[in-house]
Design a protein around this motif. Sequence first.
Motif, PDB file in Angstrom:
ATOM      1  N   ASP A  22       0.833  -1.197   0.000  1.00 21.41           N
ATOM      2  CA  ASP A  22       0.000   0.000   0.000  1.00 21.41           C
ATOM      3  C   ASP A  22       0.876   1.258   0.000  1.00 21.41           C
ATOM      4  N   PRO A  23       0.913   1.997  -1.123  1.00 19.86           N
ATOM      5  CA  PRO A  23       1.771   3.187  -1.201  1.00 19.86           C
ATOM      6  C   PRO A  23       1.455   4.235  -0.136  1.00 19.86           C
ATOM      7  N   GLU A  24       0.192   4.375   0.213  1.00 19.98           N
ATOM      8  CA  GLU A  24      -0.170   5.364   1.242  1.00 19.98           C
ATOM      9  C   GLU A  24       0.423   4.987   2.591  1.00 19.98           C
ATOM     10  N   ARG A  25       0.336   3.716   2.947  1.00 15.47           N
ATOM     11  CA  ARG A  25       0.903   3.272   4.227  1.00 15.47           C
ATOM     12  C   ARG A  25       2.426   3.403   4.214  1.00 15.47           C
ATOM     13  N   LEU A  26       3.043   3.037   3.107  1.00 14.51           N
ATOM     14  CA  LEU A  26       4.497   3.146   3.017  1.00 14.51           C
ATOM     15  C   LEU A  26       4.944   4.600   3.135  1.00 14.51           C
ATOM     16  N   SER A  27       4.142   5.523   2.611  1.00 13.73           N
ATOM     17  CA  SER A  27       4.513   6.936   2.618  1.00 13.73           C
ATOM     18  C   SER A  27       4.342   7.597   3.984  1.00 13.73           C
ATOM     19  N   ARG A  28       3.582   6.986   4.877  1.00 12.36           N
ATOM     20  CA  ARG A  28       3.353   7.592   6.190  1.00 12.36           C
ATOM     21  C   ARG A  28       4.649   7.849   6.949  1.00 12.36           C
ATOM     22  N   VAL A  29       5.595   6.960   6.793  1.00 14.43           N
ATOM     23  CA  VAL A  29       6.840   7.084   7.541  1.00 14.43           C
ATOM     24  C   VAL A  29       7.676   8.265   7.054  1.00 14.43           C
ATOM     25  N   GLU A  30       7.379   8.757   5.865  1.00 13.87           N
ATOM     26  CA  GLU A  30       8.142   9.897   5.343  1.00 13.87           C
ATOM     27  C   GLU A  30       8.012  11.107   6.260  1.00 13.87           C
ATOM     28  N   SER A  31       6.875  11.291   6.904  1.00 14.41           N
ATOM     29  CA  SER A  31       6.716  12.431   7.816  1.00 14.41           C
ATOM     30  C   SER A  31       7.655  12.310   9.017  1.00 14.41           C
ATOM     31  N   ILE A  32       7.950  11.091   9.443  1.00 13.65           N
ATOM     32  CA  ILE A  32       8.894  10.901  10.549  1.00 13.65           C
ATOM     33  C   ILE A  32      10.274  11.400  10.129  1.00 13.65           C
ATOM     34  N   PHE A  33      10.705  10.991   8.934  1.00 17.66           N
ATOM     35  CA  PHE A  33      12.008  11.437   8.437  1.00 17.66           C
ATOM     36  C   PHE A  33      12.013  12.951   8.216  1.00 17.66           C
ATOM     37  N   GLY A  34      10.931  13.491   7.682  1.00 14.70           N
ATOM     38  CA  GLY A  34      10.834  14.928   7.449  1.00 14.70           C
ATOM     39  C   GLY A  34      10.903  15.728   8.735  1.00 14.70           C
TER      40      GLY A  34
END
Length: 147
Positions: A22-34
């Motif tokens: 799921d691309p949406e679920r995978l992308s959630r962690v990007e906010s942690i890195f950001g």
Amino acid sequence: MGVFGLEDPNGSDEHLERKILDPERLSRVESIFGNLSETIKIYGPWSSAWVGEAGGAYNSGGNHVSNRFLNSFWYLDQLGIASCYNTKVYCRQTLIGGNYGLLNATTFAPNPDYYSAVLWHRLMGKKVLAISSDVHIKDFYLQLENV
């Protein structure tokens, strides 16, 4: 920082396979890195981010999912996101142990994520380029070695 973005608190999530794809679920962690990247810029510009523990799903991961090729979609996506945010070190939860170890705990044979790590190390460079496309795919990563 520890990263377990697939959230499987008891290791028996019947939807784990769908979450990995799921691309949406995978992308959630990007906010942690950001968020971490912004914090470092403000309070510690001399330092860099490290992922000290990552395994996808909590509690040893999901058997027949975390230790299969399918898990490499999550793992390679995480490595790409981490690279975009200049993360200097990325450590897996375990080399041997649980279902998310890079090696099988019984036979010590490499699990698929081991080969993903080897390919990433051999094929991806140190410079990350921002790329975009009109194709409806969420994440692209391009890294060059000799730029």
